[in-house]
Motif scaffolding. Structure first.
Motif, PDB file in Angstrom:
ATOM      1  N   ARG A  44       0.807  -1.225   0.000  1.00 23.56           N
ATOM      2  CA  ARG A  44       0.000   0.000   0.000  1.00 23.56           C
ATOM      3  C   ARG A  44       0.839   1.274   0.000  1.00 23.56           C
ATOM      4  O   ARG A  44       0.331   2.357   0.282  1.00 23.56           O
ATOM      5  CB  ARG A  44      -0.919  -0.011   1.229  1.00 23.56           C
ATOM      6  N   GLN A  88      -0.558   3.823  -2.532  1.00 18.10           N
ATOM      7  CA  GLN A  88      -1.814   4.425  -2.083  1.00 18.10           C
ATOM      8  C   GLN A  88      -1.563   5.465  -0.990  1.00 18.10           C
ATOM      9  O   GLN A  88      -2.162   6.547  -0.989  1.00 18.10           O
ATOM     10  CB  GLN A  88      -2.776   3.358  -1.556  1.00 18.10           C
ATOM     11  N   ASP A 125      -2.345   9.431  -0.980  1.00 13.92           N
ATOM     12  CA  ASP A 125      -3.098  10.077   0.106  1.00 13.92           C
ATOM     13  C   ASP A 125      -2.374  11.325   0.593  1.00 13.92           C
ATOM     14  O   ASP A 125      -3.001  12.358   0.858  1.00 13.92           O
ATOM     15  CB  ASP A 125      -3.283   9.097   1.277  1.00 13.92           C
ATOM     16  N   LYS A 144      -4.976  -4.547   7.559  1.00  8.95           N
ATOM     17  CA  LYS A 144      -6.045  -4.240   6.606  1.00  8.95           C
ATOM     18  C   LYS A 144      -7.424  -4.548   7.195  1.00  8.95           C
ATOM     19  O   LYS A 144      -8.423  -3.955   6.789  1.00  8.95           O
ATOM     20  CB  LYS A 144      -5.838  -5.031   5.311  1.00  8.95           C
ATOM     21  N   ILE A 174     -11.410   3.552   8.112  1.00  9.46           N
ATOM     22  CA  ILE A 174     -11.903   4.304   6.962  1.00  9.46           C
ATOM     23  C   ILE A 174     -13.276   4.920   7.250  1.00  9.46           C
ATOM     24  O   ILE A 174     -13.641   5.954   6.689  1.00  9.46           O
ATOM     25  CB  ILE A 174     -11.932   3.439   5.676  1.00  9.46           C
ATOM     26  N   SER A 210     -12.062   9.303   1.570  1.00  5.90           N
ATOM     27  CA  SER A 210     -12.589   8.021   1.090  1.00  5.90           C
ATOM     28  C   SER A 210     -11.463   7.203   0.464  1.00  5.90           C
ATOM     29  O   SER A 210     -10.308   7.639   0.431  1.00  5.90           O
ATOM     30  CB  SER A 210     -13.679   8.266   0.040  1.00  5.90           C
ATOM     31  N   ASP A 211     -11.838   6.040  -0.060  1.00  9.63           N
ATOM     32  CA  ASP A 211     -10.831   5.186  -0.689  1.00  9.63           C
ATOM     33  C   ASP A 211     -10.411   5.701  -2.068  1.00  9.63           C
ATOM     34  O   ASP A 211      -9.605   5.071  -2.751  1.00  9.63           O
ATOM     35  CB  ASP A 211     -11.312   3.743  -0.774  1.00  9.63           C
ATOM     36  N   THR A 212     -10.945   6.854  -2.466  1.00  9.89           N
ATOM     37  CA  THR A 212     -10.499   7.484  -3.713  1.00  9.89           C
ATOM     38  C   THR A 212      -9.878   8.853  -3.459  1.00  9.89           C
ATOM     39  O   THR A 212      -9.392   9.492  -4.391  1.00  9.89           O
ATOM     40  CB  THR A 212     -11.670   7.661  -4.704  1.00  9.89           C
ATOM     41  N   ARG A 257      -6.988   6.267   0.623  1.00 10.30           N
ATOM     42  CA  ARG A 257      -6.833   5.153  -0.315  1.00 10.30           C
ATOM     43  C   ARG A 257      -6.195   3.939   0.360  1.00 10.30           C
ATOM     44  O   ARG A 257      -6.562   2.797   0.088  1.00 10.30           O
ATOM     45  CB  ARG A 257      -5.962   5.580  -1.501  1.00 10.30           C
ATOM     46  N   GLY A 268      -8.529   1.618   2.053  1.00 14.75           N
ATOM     47  CA  GLY A 268      -9.598   1.043   1.244  1.00 14.75           C
ATOM     48  C   GLY A 268      -9.605  -0.478   1.254  1.00 14.75           C
ATOM     49  O   GLY A 268      -8.606  -1.126   1.587  1.00 14.75           O
ATOM     50  N   GLU A 269     -10.721  -1.018   0.857  1.00 14.36           N
ATOM     51  CA  GLU A 269     -10.866  -2.483   0.820  1.00 14.36           C
ATOM     52  C   GLU A 269     -10.077  -3.061  -0.347  1.00 14.36           C
ATOM     53  O   GLU A 269     -10.206  -2.598  -1.484  1.00 14.36           O
ATOM     54  CB  GLU A 269     -12.337  -2.873   0.696  1.00 14.36           C
TER      55      GLU A 269
END
Length: 204
Positions: free
Chosen positions: A77, A80, A84, A119, A126, A135-137, A141, A144-145
């Motif tokens: 990650r 990601q 972020d 995780k 989150i 959010s996960d976007t 990130r 995120g799942e």
């Protein structure tokens, strides 16, 4: 622990048991820094997450470990967390001395166990991040799942982990690695918040 007990307990179960105390200590440290109270505080939390994942990138891209966990490279990650930090207008932090260097395979398994296990907890984090409009976007990130779902990803990882034939010495190395991983994240967490500017911490 007797040989009989060793053989009856799966490696993932033993790693859970030996990391109970450092896991609890880290949870308290995270709560003490209140990462979800302000965007500034959350950004420091992501700094710690990025530092940890960046240090483990060498494990996630290690050919020997990928031969054990075929999807390992895609589980990292670091990218990601980097995205972020960009979302949060936070500079990439400089590396912190004391990073893991050339661990044994068994030791690396312990570190990966901690990283992958986090995780599951990210499912709760989150939701807290959502209160900060993240959010996960955007901005969260790394929480995120994963593709295929958290539970299934964890089951796949632990199933492969528990299938490894390790000697008693290697099992001890894996346990030590897992403990070291929790302790290292705690160090990085304290570093991230210690280097935060007062004005940054007050940002909402």
């Amino acid at each position: 622990m007797t040989p009989a007990n060793e053989s009856s307990a799966l490696l993932s179960q033993r790693l859970n048991q030996v990391t109970h105390a450092p896991h609890e200590q880290l949870d308290k440290a995270v709560k003490a820094n209140a990462p979800f109270e302000t965007l500034g505080s959350y950004a420091r939390f992501v700094v710690a997450q990025y530092l940890f994942q960046a240090e483990l990138k060498a494990l996630y891209t290690d050919p020997e470990l990928i031969s054990i966990f075929p999807d390992l490279a895609g589980r990292c990650r670091a990218e990601q967390a980097m995205a972020d930090l960009a979302d949060l207008n936070t500079d990439l932090p400089a590396p912190v001395s004391g990073a893991l260097r050339q661990p044994t395979k068994a030791q690396a398994l312990g570190w990966l166990f901690v990283s992958e296990g986090s995780k599951l907890g990210a499912a709760f984090l989150i939701k807290r991040a959502a209160a900060l409009n993240l959010s996960d976007t955007f901005g969260a990130r790394h929480l995120g799942e994963p593709a295929g779902g958290r539970a299934e990803g964890w089951k796949t990882f632990t199933r492969i982990l528990d299938s490894q034939q390790l000697s008693a010495d290697e099992q001890a190395q894996a346990e030590q690695g897992a403990i070291e991983a929790f302790e290292r994240f705690n160090v990085l967490l304290q570093h991230a918040y210690a280097t935060a500017r007062p004005a940054e911490m007050a940002t909402s």
